[in-house]
Design an enzyme around this catalytic site. Structure first.
Site, PDB file in Angstrom:
ATOM      1  N   THR A   1      79.587 -59.098 -48.133  1.00  0.00           N
ATOM      2  CA  THR A   1      78.254 -59.325 -47.556  1.00  0.00           C
ATOM      3  C   THR A   1      77.571 -57.996 -47.265  1.00  0.00           C
ATOM      4  O   THR A   1      76.429 -57.762 -47.670  1.00  0.00           O
ATOM      5  CB  THR A   1      78.367 -60.193 -46.286  1.00  0.00           C
ATOM      6  OG1 THR A   1      79.057 -61.386 -46.635  1.00  0.00           O
ATOM      7  CG2 THR A   1      77.006 -60.555 -45.735  1.00  0.00           C
TER       8      THR A   1
ATOM      9  N   LYS B   1      80.250 -49.317 -25.870  1.00  0.00           N
ATOM     10  CA  LYS B   1      79.914 -48.811 -24.529  1.00  0.00           C
ATOM     11  C   LYS B   1      79.254 -49.892 -23.684  1.00  0.00           C
ATOM     12  O   LYS B   1      78.813 -49.639 -22.575  1.00  0.00           O
ATOM     13  CB  LYS B   1      78.941 -47.636 -24.645  1.00  0.00           C
ATOM     14  CG  LYS B   1      79.454 -46.470 -25.455  1.00  0.00           C
ATOM     15  CD  LYS B   1      78.372 -45.387 -25.485  1.00  0.00           C
ATOM     16  CE  LYS B   1      78.736 -44.269 -26.448  1.00  0.00           C
ATOM     17  NZ  LYS B   1      77.593 -43.375 -26.676  1.00  0.00           N
TER      18      LYS B   1
ATOM     19  N   ARG C   1      75.920 -59.000 -38.639  1.00  0.00           N
ATOM     20  CA  ARG C   1      77.100 -59.879 -38.549  1.00  0.00           C
ATOM     21  C   ARG C   1      77.752 -59.644 -37.196  1.00  0.00           C
ATOM     22  O   ARG C   1      77.914 -58.487 -36.775  1.00  0.00           O
ATOM     23  CB  ARG C   1      78.079 -59.568 -39.671  1.00  0.00           C
ATOM     24  CG  ARG C   1      79.416 -60.263 -39.453  1.00  0.00           C
ATOM     25  CD  ARG C   1      80.319 -60.183 -40.647  1.00  0.00           C
ATOM     26  NE  ARG C   1      79.829 -61.026 -41.727  1.00  0.00           N
ATOM     27  CZ  ARG C   1      80.526 -61.310 -42.823  1.00  0.00           C
ATOM     28  NH1 ARG C   1      81.738 -60.812 -42.977  1.00  0.00           N
ATOM     29  NH2 ARG C   1      80.028 -62.072 -43.764  1.00  0.00           N
TER      30      ARG C   1
ATOM     31  N   HIS D   1      76.032 -68.926 -41.773  1.00  0.00           N
ATOM     32  CA  HIS D   1      76.047 -67.777 -42.696  1.00  0.00           C
ATOM     33  C   HIS D   1      75.024 -68.055 -43.810  1.00  0.00           C
ATOM     34  O   HIS D   1      75.379 -68.347 -44.951  1.00  0.00           O
ATOM     35  CB  HIS D   1      77.456 -67.625 -43.260  1.00  0.00           C
ATOM     36  CG  HIS D   1      77.720 -66.338 -43.990  1.00  0.00           C
ATOM     37  ND1 HIS D   1      76.725 -65.469 -44.395  1.00  0.00           N
ATOM     38  CD2 HIS D   1      78.890 -65.782 -44.399  1.00  0.00           C
ATOM     39  CE1 HIS D   1      77.267 -64.430 -45.018  1.00  0.00           C
ATOM     40  NE2 HIS D   1      78.581 -64.599 -45.028  1.00  0.00           N
TER      41      HIS D   1
END
Ligand code: NCD
Length: 389
Positions: free
Chosen positions: A75, A103, A124, A152
């Site tokens: 992908t 973070k 994604r 998807h």
């Protein structure tokens, strides 16, 4: 009476926010494109194959950001190849560890930042609903490149293009979906997309534990009166299929490794089994394959999964052109976007119980739900579609 927050009605605008008088589109699930728009993408895809030179500089000066918080080979690289072949350029990251997510940065903040650098983004994410949250906050078009076990849509465009090129049409087909139909996001998106074509029949082949989620069966298949059967035996289903869509058991989405080990070898397609199939039944698989298709099947002329990869790059080129408003003549007709009215309510004393939902890691997101027409008193989370009642 539930508290109602107009801010959250934004979902209705997710797919078509306006900027400078221009309609900005995102692709979060397959219903964000009409059938006519999918036809347009398929036509552009065919033209790209016929006339690649016509497209080689069409996105010069444009930048795609690939924001991949979860592993990918096809992908991400097909998105990147697609943009490069259109003459554009690419930036991005390929794991959450190498982005500021490590973070603790929120998806909303990340997309605002990326919007300063790029013209379009493909995201994604392991958490369901993350690309939707990005789209709600984004100054640039966002494409869902896979969110958890949810949707998807660009794999679906790939699958549709492959079926269309092999069969010449997308209606009047019996489609067998086999394997992990619970967590397999490509299956969910493909069912949604194909449910709009006529004469489609699904054979859902899976162990009971990995069946298609209820929201798809009840609110898509039953609602639209699309015929389907649920079976466990692939051999039994084989003779009637026009397409067999194999999928991998999605190890990373199981709550227990034991359960995965118990189910992982549920289906292994072999040349012997294919003797039961029609001579023109094509085998698709979104890949990666683990062991669910024996390599001996690769030599069968009906094995179409590598053709599928090629279609993936081409249809993503067409999609990038559409979202950047660069589709060339004669395919550039302005088609109306889908009207999607999904009433929503913020319901902060209810909580989505799905451990894969984006709300589990982004506590500041409002808990938002839509009422379920078929189940009075029940709600679905707008991000991941889990049922809350
Ligand atoms: C699929 C995915 O990521 O959902 N792969 C892909 O994008 N081609 C299927 C899978 O991982 O099993």
């Amino acid at each position: 009476m539930l508290p109602f927050c107009p801010v959250l009605v934004r979902r209705a605008f997710v797919l078509s926010t306006f900027s400078g008088g221009h309609r900005r589109r995102h692709l979060i699930d397959p219903m964000d494109l009409t059938v006519e728009e999918i036809d347009q993408l398929l036509a552009v895809g065919d033209d790209i194959i016929q006339n690649p030179a016509k497209y080689s500089e069409i996105c010069k000066g444009k930048k795609l950001a690939t924001l991949f918080y979860e592993p990918s080979t096809r992908t991400r690289l097909s998105f990147e190849s697609a943009m490069l072949e259109l003459g554009g350029s690419v930036i991005g990251f390929s794991s959450a560890d190498s982005s500021s997510a490590a973070k603790g940065e929120s998806v909303a903040d990340t997309i605002r930042v990326i919007g300063c650098f790029a013209d379009i983004a493909a995201m994604r994410h392991p958490k369901e609903g993350a690309p939707m949250v990005a789209a709600m906050n984004s100054p640039i078009p966002v494409i869902n490149a896979g969110d958890g076990g949810h949707q998807h849509p660009t794999q679906t465009l790939t699958d549709l293009m492959t079926i269309h090129r092999l069969k010449g049409h997308l209606d009047n087909l019996t489609i067998g979906l086999c394997g992990d139909l619970k967590f397999g996001r490509t299956v969910h998106s493909l069912i949604l997309a194909l449910s709009r074509y006529t004469g489609i029949r699904f054979v859902l082949i899976s162990p009971k534990e990995l069946a298609v989620p209820d929201y798809i069966k009840e609110e898509v298949l039953d609602k639209k009166k699309i015929p389907y059967t649920e079976v466990q035996s692939l051999d039994e289903a084989m003779p009637e299929l026009d397409i067999l869509y194999m999928t991998r058991i999605q190890r990373e989405r199981f709550a227990s490794e034991e359960e995965y080990l118990r189910l992982k070898d549920s289906y292994i397609l072999t040349p012997k089994q294919l003797e039961l199939a029609k001579p023109d039944m094509y085998i698709l698989h979104p890949l990666p394959r683990v062991n669910e298709i024996s390599v001996a099947v690769d030599n069968d002329p009906r094995a179409a999964y590598f053709t599928q990869v090629f279609c993936g790059k081409i249809i993503r080129m067409a999609l990038i052109l559409k979202l950047l408003d660069r589709i060339p003549a004669p395919f550039d007709q302005q088609l109306p976007a889908p009207e999607r009215h999904q009433p929503q309510v913020v319901h902060n004393h209810l909580h989505c119980g799905n451990p894969r939902c984006i709300t589990t890691i982004e506590q500041e997101l409002p808990q938002a739900f839509r009422p379920v027409e078929e189940k009075p008193g029940a709600f679905r989370c707008i991000y991941c579609e889990a049922l809350v009642d």
